[in-house]
Scaffold this active site. Structure first.
Site, PDB file in Angstrom:
ATOM      1  N   HIS A  57       0.863  -1.184   0.000  1.00 50.97           N
ATOM      2  CA  HIS A  57       0.000   0.000   0.000  1.00 50.97           C
ATOM      3  C   HIS A  57       0.899   1.233   0.000  1.00 50.97           C
ATOM      4  CE1 HIS A  57      -3.897   1.960   1.722  1.00 50.97           C
ATOM      5  NE2 HIS A  57      -3.154   2.882   1.139  1.00 50.97           N
ATOM      6  N   GLU A  88      -2.567  -1.755  -3.332  1.00 50.79           N
ATOM      7  CA  GLU A  88      -3.744  -1.066  -2.825  1.00 50.79           C
ATOM      8  C   GLU A  88      -3.409   0.377  -2.490  1.00 50.79           C
ATOM      9  OE1 GLU A  88      -4.728  -3.513   0.570  1.00 50.79           O
ATOM     10  OE2 GLU A  88      -3.529  -2.268   1.916  1.00 50.79           O
ATOM     11  N   HIS A 214      -7.995  -6.422   7.301  1.00 56.75           N
ATOM     12  CA  HIS A 214      -7.752  -5.384   8.302  1.00 56.75           C
ATOM     13  C   HIS A 214      -7.946  -5.969   9.687  1.00 56.75           C
ATOM     14  CE1 HIS A 214      -7.210  -1.463  10.139  1.00 56.75           C
ATOM     15  NE2 HIS A 214      -6.887  -0.997   8.951  1.00 56.75           N
TER      16      HIS A 214
END
Length: 267
Positions: A57, A88, A214
């Site tokens: 990310h 991401e 997450h």
């Protein structure tokens, strides 16, 4: 279709894939200037231990993953056919520039996960909301699809939002699992998990495939996969890297794979 963009699922078809997020490895490296720990070495260890893919990310402030990491990991994954590279981030920040660069070089990237994080956030904390975000997301979803990439949208577990995500062109959604993780094992946990089940069912009914991520960890992952139907991929970083400080990275990856297999539910 970019010929380097394959399904990446052949190595683990029939079970949930584990994609290892390496942001925290890069965060530690960036505290010094001597290049350790190596992000590409960590990726190699994770892949050798059986991880099905790598997630990064990259953020505009380069607090952890940096532009050179994105490229070096793509180069590494050329030697790992059947393993996936998931990038991401917020498509209105630097994400699409990173992805366009890889595609121009003919380097592998299989999935982009669009996440609505702000520049100052320490971590992602909510999903896209429709119809509010639909108009501005539409051209970027279309561009990513035109590059031959799979598009996943980071979403809260709201069943009514799933059809809108599919209408935008997304092939997958990644359910934001923080609320599940924070209530796991509490009196509230059963009702919260039921909400994720409903969201997953709505996503599947809309024609979407399903990812999740997450705050998933070794204590809550198996229960989630047993309950929530159709999860093709989990992306795990913070907890996995924290566990690796005690167990070692290779053994930690193997332990997360054991948690997936213990769920005993085909994706």
């Amino acid at each position: 279709m970019n010929p380097l963009v394959t399904t990446g699922l052949e190595a683990h078809r029939g079970t949930t894939a584990l994609s290892v997020n390496l942001n925290k490895v890069a965060l530690l490296r960036n505290t010094r200037t001597i290049g350790i720990p190596s992000v590409t070495r960590a990726a190699t260890i994770a892949l050798e231990a059986g991880a099905h893919g790598i997630t990064v990310h990259p953020r505009p402030d380069q607090r952890h993953i940096r532009a050179h990491d994105v490229v070096e990991l793509a180069e590494l994954l050329q030697a790992w056919p059947g393993r996936e590279y998931n990038i991401e981030g917020n498509p209105f920040h630097n994400l699409m520039d990173e992805v366009r660069g890889l595609v121009r070089r003919g380097l592998p990237v299989h999935q982009v996960t669009f996440v609505p994080d702000s520049v100052e956030q320490s971590t992602s904390d909510h999903g896209w909301r429709f119809p509010d975000d639909a108009q501005r997301l539409a051209p970027l979803v279309a561009e990513a699809l035109g590059l031959g990439l799979r598009v996943s949208l980071f979403m809260d577990p709201v069943p009514a939002q799933m059809a809108a995500a599919r209408a935008l062109g997304a092939q997958r959604v990644e359910l934001y699992t923080e609320h599940y993780a924070s209530t796991h094992g509490t009196p509230e946990g059963g009702a919260v998990l039921a909400g994720y089940v409903a969201a997953a069912q709505a996503a599947l009914a809309a024609g979407l495939e399903l990812n999740a991520g997450h705050d998933l960890n070794r204590a809550n992952l198996t229960d989630f996969l047993r309950a929530v139907p159709g999860v093709l991929e989990v992306s795990i970083g913070h907890a996995l890297i924290a566990d690796a400080l005690e167990l070692g990275l290779a053994e930690t990856v193997r332990d997360y794979l054991r948690c997936i297999h213990a769920a005993g539910v085909p994706a």
